[in-house]
Design an enzyme around this catalytic site. Structure first.
Site, PDB file in Angstrom:
ATOM      1  N   VAL A  39       0.922  -1.217   0.117  1.00 41.04           N
ATOM      2  CA  VAL A  39      -0.065   0.043   0.034  1.00 41.04           C
ATOM      3  C   VAL A  39       0.890   1.358   0.058  1.00 41.04           C
ATOM      4  O   VAL A  39       0.321   2.325  -0.077  1.00 41.04           O
ATOM      5  CB  VAL A  39      -1.083   0.029   1.091  1.00 41.04           C
ATOM      6  CG1 VAL A  39      -2.126  -0.830   0.960  1.00 41.04           C
ATOM      7  CG2 VAL A  39      -0.363  -0.325   2.537  1.00 41.04           C
ATOM      8  N   LYS A  40       2.173   1.073   0.376  1.00 44.92           N
ATOM      9  CA  LYS A  40       3.044   2.260   0.254  1.00 44.92           C
ATOM     10  C   LYS A  40       2.421   3.467   1.033  1.00 44.92           C
ATOM     11  O   LYS A  40       2.386   4.640   0.498  1.00 44.92           O
ATOM     12  CB  LYS A  40       3.704   2.668  -1.010  1.00 44.92           C
ATOM     13  CG  LYS A  40       4.333   1.373  -1.751  1.00 44.92           C
ATOM     14  CD  LYS A  40       4.931   1.901  -3.154  1.00 44.92           C
ATOM     15  CE  LYS A  40       6.048   0.903  -3.621  1.00 44.92           C
ATOM     16  NZ  LYS A  40       5.070  -0.424  -4.289  1.00 44.92           N
ATOM     17  N   ARG A  41       1.642   3.363   2.102  1.00 44.04           N
ATOM     18  CA  ARG A  41       1.054   4.498   2.853  1.00 44.04           C
ATOM     19  C   ARG A  41       2.372   5.115   3.581  1.00 44.04           C
ATOM     20  O   ARG A  41       3.326   4.762   4.026  1.00 44.04           O
ATOM     21  CB  ARG A  41       0.155   4.028   3.915  1.00 44.04           C
ATOM     22  CG  ARG A  41      -1.121   3.315   3.180  1.00 44.04           C
ATOM     23  CD  ARG A  41      -1.713   4.199   2.250  1.00 44.04           C
ATOM     24  NE  ARG A  41      -3.028   3.713   1.958  1.00 44.04           N
ATOM     25  CZ  ARG A  41      -3.165   3.146   0.826  1.00 44.04           C
ATOM     26  NH1 ARG A  41      -2.375   2.770  -0.073  1.00 44.04           N
ATOM     27  NH2 ARG A  41      -4.425   2.542   0.634  1.00 44.04           N
TER      28      ARG A  41
END
Lengths: 280, 280
Positions: free
Chosen positions: A96-98
Site C-alpha cells: 500500500v506504500k502508505r
C-alpha cells in the site's frame, strides 16, 4: 496473541522457501487469463492465483492499487484475498506504500495492521517521504499486534535515485544518503522493538546495493523478479557483499508467475522452477 | 468534458475564497460531535460537515486514512462524501498521498482521477519518494480528465526535513534540495501541460519557506491551520517573499473547524471567521 511477525516469517520461509508472489490484478494479466476487466475478473484472478499456490508459497504480496481501482467493491475483494492467504498459512504483505504523520498515520496503521480490521494484513509497505519516524504509529501498532512493515529505501526505477540517494544533512561528519539513513533507522527500530518487525524494500533490478545496510538485520522485500527484468542470479549477485542480509531477502515475482496461469498446475510449475533455485 | 482543474479552482476560489476545509473523521472529533466510533458515526460526521459548509467553502480535503480504517464500508462513505462535495459545487482534494511506479501508479490514477471511478476526486495528493517522474501516470490522466494533483514537497513535521531538504545530486553545479527539485519538476510539468494541474503541499506551520519555488506557478495546499498550530497570520508571513505564490495558497484547516460543530451555524461561523481574514 499472534507470534511476532519475524518468527512467523522465519517459520514459513523455512518450510516453503523465501519466494514472495505478487498478486497484481493488472488488466492485461486478468485479460490473459480470459477474464473480463470487471469486479468478477478481479476476484477470479486474485483468489484463483492464491488458491493455486496456497500450499507452495511462503508470502503473497497483493498490490492494493489494482483493487482500489475498483473502489469499495475492489477493497471487498482484497479483504477476501487477505483472508485466503491467512487460510493458506502464508504471510500477506499488502503493498500500500502508505505514509503520513500523527493521527493520520495512526489511522492507516489501524486500517491495515489493527486486529479485527477488514483489510488487516500480516505486513504492509510504507513510504518514508515524511521521514522514517513519522511512520512510528505503524511500527508501534505492528509490534503490539504481531505484524510487520516494509519501508521503501531503494526502488529500481531510475527516477527514484534523486530522492533516495540524496545526501541527508543530519549533523554527521559523513552525511548518509536518504536510503542509508532510513535503513539505519529501520535497524534501530528493530533493536528497540527487540524483534525484526521493520523490513526494507529494495528493488531486485538495481545494479548495485548503493546504500549502507550496516546495523540493519531485518527482512528485505525485493520486487522485480521476472517481468520487470530481475533474475534470481542477478539478485544473488546483488547481495554478494551482504551475506547476512541475503538470508532474509524475499525475492518477489508477480506477472512472470501469473502469466503461467490460469491452470493451477502451470502456476505451481512456474513457482517451483523459481523455488528450485539453489539458495532456497 | 470538464474544464481544466486550474480554471475550476480559479473560479470557485474567486467566488468563495481560498479556504480549504479538511474532512478528518478522527475518532476524537467524531466523539466530540456525540457520535459513535462506527461506520454510522463516520458518515454522519463527514457528510454533516460538508452539508453545513456546502455553500461557503471552495475546497474540501477528505483524509482517506480515516475512511480506510473502516475498510470497504468506509470507502463507500468516502464515495458519498466526494459526491456531496461535487453536488455543493466545491472542489474535492482527496488526501491519499499515493506514490508508486508504472502500471501500479497507473492503477492509483484510475482509482482516484479516472472518469467514472467510484472514488474519483477533483484532485489527489501524491508522495514523490520514488521520484517526481514516477508520478507521471497520475499527471497524464489528471490532464486528460480535467483533474489535478498536489505533490508533497515540504511537510511541517520535524522528521520530514532529513528527506525533503537532502541534497539531490542531479549533475547541477549547485545541487538543489529534494524539495526544490520536486517543486521545479512540478513547475515544468505544468509548463508541458499548458495548465497548472500540478500543485504542491507545503505545511502551514513551517518556520520559513526553505525550498525554492522558482519556476513553479501552480496551487499550494497548506495544511496545518488551527489544531496543528498554524495561523493565518503566520501563513501570510511565511509567503511574504513569495507574493505570486501566495495568491494560489489554499490555507487548510480541519480539526479547528470541525470542533465548532456539530451545529451548522457554529460551523459556518468558524469558517467565516477564517474567511474574513484580509487576504481573501
Amino acid at each position: 496473541m499472534r507470534d511476532p511477525f519475524a518468527n512467523r516469517l522465519d517459520a514459513v520461509t523455512a518450510a516453503r522457501g523465501r519466494l514472495c508472489v505478487g498478486v497484481d490484478p493488472h488488466p492485461a494479466s486478468v485479460a490473459a487469463w480470459g477474464l473480463p476487466d470487471d469486479i468478477g475478473g478481479l476476484e477470479k484472478f486474485s483468489r484463483g492465483l492464491v488458491a493455486a499456490l496456497a500450499d507452495d508459497v511462503a508470502c503473497f504480496k497483493p498490490q492494493s492499487a489494482f483493487f482500489e481501482a475498483f473502489g469499495p467493491a475492489g477493497l471487498t475483494v482484497l479483504a477476501a484475498v487477505l483472508a485466503d492467504i491467512a487460510e493458506a498459512g502464508a504471510i500477506s504483505i499488502l503493498d500500500v506504500k502508505r505514509g503520513d504523520i500523527g493521527s493520520t498515520m495512526d489511522a492507516y496503521a489501524r486500517a491495515y495492521l489493527g486486529d479485527g480490521a477488514a483489510l488487516a494484513a500480516d505486513a504492509i509497505t510504507l513510504s518514508p517521504f515524511q521521514g522514517f519516524n513519522s511512520l512510528s504509529p505503524a511500527v508501534d501498532l505492528a509490534r503490539s499486534t504481531g505484524r510487520g512493515v516494509f519501508v521503501l529505501v531503494r526502488t529500481s526505477n531510475p527516477e527514484g535515485e534523486a530522492v533516495q540517494l540524496a545526501t541527508a544533512h543530519i549533523g554527521q561528519a559523513q552525511p548518509p544518503s536518504v536510503g542509508s539513513l532510513i535503513a539505519s533507522q529501520a535497524g534501530e527500530a528493530n533493536q528497540v522493538a527487540g524483534t525484526s518487525l521493520v523490513g526494507l524494500v529494495i528493488g531486485a533490478t538495481l545494479d548495485v546495493i548503493d546504500i549502507s545496510l550496516q546495523g540493519f538485520d531485518g527482512w528485505i522485500l525485493a520486487p522485480g523478479i521476472g517481468a520487470q527484468g530481475g533474475t534470481m542470479n542477478h539478485l544473488k549477485e546483488l547481495f554478494d557483499g551482504h551475506p547476512t542480509a541475503w538470508r532474509r531477502v524475499l525475492p518477489t515475482a508477480a506477472r512472470s508467475v501469473a502469466e503461467a496461469g490460469p491452470e493451477a498446475e502451470s502456476l505451481k510449475k512456474a513457482v517451483h522452477s523459481l523455488l528450485q533455485w539453489p539458495v532456497f
